[in-house]
Write a protein that holds these residues in place. Structure first.
Motif, mmCIF file in Angstrom:
data_model
loop_
_atom_site.group_PDB
_atom_site.id
_atom_site.type_symbol
_atom_site.label_atom_id
_atom_site.label_comp_id
_atom_site.label_asym_id
_atom_site.label_seq_id
_atom_site.Cartn_x
_atom_site.Cartn_y
_atom_site.Cartn_z
ATOM 1 N N MET A 1 -94.383 -1.772 40.231
ATOM 2 C CA MET A 1 -95.581 -2.223 39.060
ATOM 3 C C MET A 1 -96.464 -3.384 39.618
ATOM 4 O O MET A 1 -97.433 -3.489 38.939
ATOM 5 N N ALA A 2 -95.628 -4.451 40.105
ATOM 6 C CA ALA A 2 -96.485 -5.476 40.911
ATOM 7 C C ALA A 2 -97.611 -5.199 41.534
ATOM 8 O O ALA A 2 -98.960 -5.741 41.546
ATOM 9 N N GLU A 3 -97.338 -4.072 42.508
ATOM 10 C CA GLU A 3 -98.579 -3.454 43.193
ATOM 11 C C GLU A 3 -99.590 -3.133 42.434
ATOM 12 O O GLU A 3 -100.898 -3.407 42.877
ATOM 13 N N LYS A 4 -99.500 -2.252 41.344
ATOM 14 C CA LYS A 4 -100.650 -1.857 40.604
ATOM 15 C C LYS A 4 -101.352 -3.172 39.909
ATOM 16 O O LYS A 4 -102.625 -3.088 40.066
ATOM 17 N N ILE A 5 -100.864 -4.015 39.599
ATOM 18 C CA ILE A 5 -101.250 -5.405 38.886
ATOM 19 C C ILE A 5 -102.122 -6.165 40.103
ATOM 20 O O ILE A 5 -103.046 -6.342 40.002
ATOM 21 N N LEU A 6 -101.412 -6.177 41.210
ATOM 22 C CA LEU A 6 -102.122 -6.989 42.071
ATOM 23 C C LEU A 6 -103.594 -6.243 42.856
ATOM 24 O O LEU A 6 -104.576 -6.581 43.114
ATOM 25 N N ILE A 41 -110.967 -5.687 31.141
ATOM 26 C CA ILE A 41 -110.111 -5.812 30.379
ATOM 27 C C ILE A 41 -108.936 -4.600 30.489
ATOM 28 O O ILE A 41 -109.270 -3.659 30.403
ATOM 29 N N TYR A 42 -107.783 -4.975 30.699
ATOM 30 C CA TYR A 42 -106.650 -3.838 30.641
ATOM 31 C C TYR A 42 -105.853 -3.878 29.645
ATOM 32 O O TYR A 42 -104.911 -5.025 29.277
ATOM 33 N N GLU A 43 -105.733 -3.099 28.525
ATOM 34 C CA GLU A 43 -105.084 -3.313 27.368
ATOM 35 C C GLU A 43 -103.814 -2.773 27.444
ATOM 36 O O GLU A 43 -103.403 -1.379 27.572
ATOM 37 N N ILE A 44 -102.766 -3.598 27.989
ATOM 38 C CA ILE A 44 -101.601 -3.045 28.064
ATOM 39 C C ILE A 44 -100.604 -2.433 26.996
ATOM 40 O O ILE A 44 -99.863 -1.623 27.344
ATOM 41 N N LYS A 51 -95.147 -2.164 28.820
ATOM 42 C CA LYS A 51 -93.807 -2.953 28.582
ATOM 43 C C LYS A 51 -93.466 -3.162 30.262
ATOM 44 O O LYS A 51 -93.195 -4.477 30.382
ATOM 45 N N GLU A 52 -93.466 -2.203 31.024
ATOM 46 C CA GLU A 52 -93.150 -2.464 32.490
ATOM 47 C C GLU A 52 -94.216 -3.559 33.011
ATOM 48 O O GLU A 52 -93.841 -4.304 33.970
ATOM 49 N N ILE A 53 -95.516 -3.245 32.770
ATOM 50 C CA ILE A 53 -96.355 -4.229 33.357
ATOM 51 C C ILE A 53 -96.348 -5.610 32.776
ATOM 52 O O ILE A 53 -96.467 -6.548 33.684
ATOM 53 N N GLU A 54 -96.025 -5.705 31.802
ATOM 54 C CA GLU A 54 -95.630 -7.058 31.238
ATOM 55 C C GLU A 54 -94.434 -7.591 31.608
ATOM 56 O O GLU A 54 -94.467 -8.879 32.211
ATOM 57 N N LYS A 55 -93.471 -6.981 31.977
ATOM 58 C CA LYS A 55 -92.162 -7.339 32.918
ATOM 59 C C LYS A 55 -92.433 -7.791 34.125
ATOM 60 O O LYS A 55 -92.046 -8.866 34.749
ATOM 61 N N ALA A 56 -93.236 -6.988 34.899
ATOM 62 C CA ALA A 56 -93.581 -7.280 36.262
ATOM 63 C C ALA A 56 -94.459 -8.529 36.128
ATOM 64 O O ALA A 56 -94.468 -9.277 37.140
ATOM 65 N N LEU A 57 -95.300 -8.693 35.354
ATOM 66 C CA LEU A 57 -96.209 -9.894 35.157
ATOM 67 C C LEU A 57 -95.161 -11.032 35.159
ATOM 68 O O LEU A 57 -95.417 -12.222 35.904
ATOM 69 N N MET A 58 -94.181 -11.245 34.417
ATOM 70 C CA MET A 58 -93.200 -12.217 34.256
ATOM 71 C C MET A 58 -92.716 -12.354 35.509
ATOM 72 O O MET A 58 -92.461 -13.607 35.858
ATOM 73 N N ARG A 59 -92.035 -11.115 36.269
ATOM 74 C CA ARG A 59 -91.357 -11.468 37.521
ATOM 75 C C ARG A 59 -92.335 -11.997 38.725
ATOM 76 O O ARG A 59 -92.190 -12.725 39.523
ATOM 77 N N ALA A 68 -102.838 -12.110 30.198
ATOM 78 C CA ALA A 68 -102.618 -12.712 31.691
ATOM 79 C C ALA A 68 -103.961 -12.495 32.449
ATOM 80 O O ALA A 68 -104.543 -11.543 32.797
ATOM 81 N N VAL A 69 -104.572 -13.858 33.210
ATOM 82 C CA VAL A 69 -105.908 -13.800 33.328
ATOM 83 C C VAL A 69 -105.786 -13.927 34.739
ATOM 84 O O VAL A 69 -105.065 -15.005 35.571
#
Length: 104
Positions: A1-6, A41-44, A51-59, A68-69
């Motif tokens: 999921m972190a890869e998707k965010i990055l 804007i990515y409405e999670i 929920k997985e995106i939010e957890k990945a952001l925390m990690r 998360a900007v």
């Protein structure tokens, strides 16, 4: 999921991971609009994997709460960090490459 965010953060100059019902998210979006930049804007909360995106952001080191900007592929933080950068005069130089003269 972190890869998707990055990937999203690096492909979009200003990326905000947001929730559609969040007033702090809305405040940051309005600030950017008033500074003549158009964030992506990515409405999670509208994503089944939200929920997985939010957890990945925390990690990844995001201390929350949402939004998360990311600017230029780098995590800036949440509302407090964005507002602190703005008040100190450090936000506008980060946004300059994304300035849009003809925002409607």
């Amino acid at each position: 999921m972190a890869e998707k965010i990055l990937k999203l953060a690096s492909e979009n100059g200003i990326m905000i991971f947001s929730k559609s019902t969040c007033c702090l998210c809305y405040a940051v979006q309005i600030l950017f609009q008033e500074l003549h930049v158009k964030p992506n804007i990515y409405e999670i909360d509208r994503d089944p994997e939200g929920k997985e995106i939010e957890k990945a952001l925390m990690r990844m080191g995001f201390s929350g709460p949402i939004p998360a900007v990311f600017i230029n592929g780098k995590m800036v933080g949440s509302t407090n960090e964005v507002m602190s950068l703005h008040l100190s005069g450090s936000l506008i130089p980060l946004l300059k490459p994304y300035y849009q003269a003809n925002m409607s």
